[in-house]
Motif scaffolding. Structure first.
Motif: not given
Ligand code: PMP
Length: 295
Positions: A197, A218, A255
């Motif tokens: 996240a 993200g 996230g």
């Molecule tokens: N960083 C990492 C390492 C992640 O695994 C995630 C989750 N996909 C995120 C950031 C946040 O991304 P998103 O908001 O697109 O889910």
């Protein structure tokens, strides 16, 4: 969270274009994706029958594969439809959706030009990543053992399975010490993100968030930045050094799994979930349920 193992559940998994009974959606032990981490994946959430930012997730999946030098043999539109169909087939309207693409078993060796590319999509009920009572109070983060690598060291723009090795190790250590998750620095020593996240900090009513130049920008992060700006809040993307932490009053992470989760502690530093974190948590919850117009 349910303790039923993930390979022993009822339901259907979309595998290479067809629905397969959940327990039969298997790979061979000699699979390139398993041996060399040539796998990319997505994490999505369906809220009330609609997958939030589905096409953005699918586009990121396709791009993640391209960065690892393989092409998923389905179009973005086909993958979008397959994600929706997987939820429908499993009679899910509020769930987590996990597409994953990987190199198959045709070759075992570093070079894998001729391997077949597979795509699977599974969906399951998954209410909240962090325990609800923990979330309201703010979660506690330890410092991670590992740092996010430089873009010269790893394909940091890809949501690649291999990049999660350092996250699992770091999160295990944190959990053993009683923390919910770990905060990772980047290769230069700036604050980066939690193990799955993105991170935000608040000082004097202004939101600061690390520039995503060696970790995922993200989809939730971008949505929350837009929500904050729509409320008239200033959002600054910049490199943030750990020595700045005592100056921040609030901290939260974002996230697909974490949604917007306030943070009460990072190592020795304390934060109080305040009006900015809590109002963005609420706005995001309304946005994904289409009770708030996108900013
Ligand atoms: N960083 C990492 C390492 C992640 O695994 C995630 C989750 N996909 C995120 C950031 C946040 O991304 P998103 O908001 O697109 O889910």
């Amino acid at each position: 969270m349910s303790l039923v193992p993930f390979d022993d559940r009822d339901g259907w998994i979309w595998l290479d274009g067809q629905f397969t009974p959940w327990r039969e959606a298997k790979v061979h032990v000699l699979t390139h994706g398993l041996h060399y981490a040539s796998a990319v994946f997505e994490g999505e959430r369906m809220y009330g029958g609609e997958i939030f930012k589905l096409t953005e997730h699918t586009e990121r999946l396709v791009k993640s594969a391209e960065i690892l030098d393989f092409e998923i043999p389905f179009t973005v539109a086909q993958i979008d439809e397959a994600c929706k169909a997987t939820c429908a087939r499993n009679a899910l309207r509020d769930c987590y959706v996990r597409p994953i693409a990987w190199r198959g078993s045709e070759t075992i060796g570093v070079s894998a030009h001729d391997s077949r590319i597979h795509l699977a999509i599974a969906a399951w009920d998954w209410p909240s990543y962090f325990k609800p009572e923990e979330k309201a109070r703010g979660i506690r983060l330890a410092w991670a053992k590992y740092a996010r690598p430089s873009p010269q060291t790893a394909p940091t723009g890809s949501k690649a399975a291999g990049l999660y090795m350092i996250c699992t190790i770091s999160k295990h250590i944190a959990e053993r010490e009683g923390y919910a998750d770990a905060m990772m620095l980047d290769w230069r020593g700036f604050l980066a993100e939690a193990t799955g996240a993105n991170a935000f900090f608040v000082r004097d009513g202004v939101i600061h968030t690390p520039t995503p130049d060696c970790f995922l920008d993200g989809i939730t992060r971008r949505s929350v930045i837009a929500l904050a700006r729509a409320k008239g809040l200033e959002v600054v993307e910049r490199h943030i050094a750990p020595h700045e932490l005592p100056g921040f009053s609030e901290c939260f992470i974002t996230g697909t799994a974490a949604e917007v989760t306030p943070v009460s502690q990072i190592g020795e530093h304390r934060f109080t979930p305040g009006s900015i974190s809590l109002s963005l948590m609420d706005d995001f919850a309304r946005l994904v349920r289409r009770q708030l117009q996108p900013a």
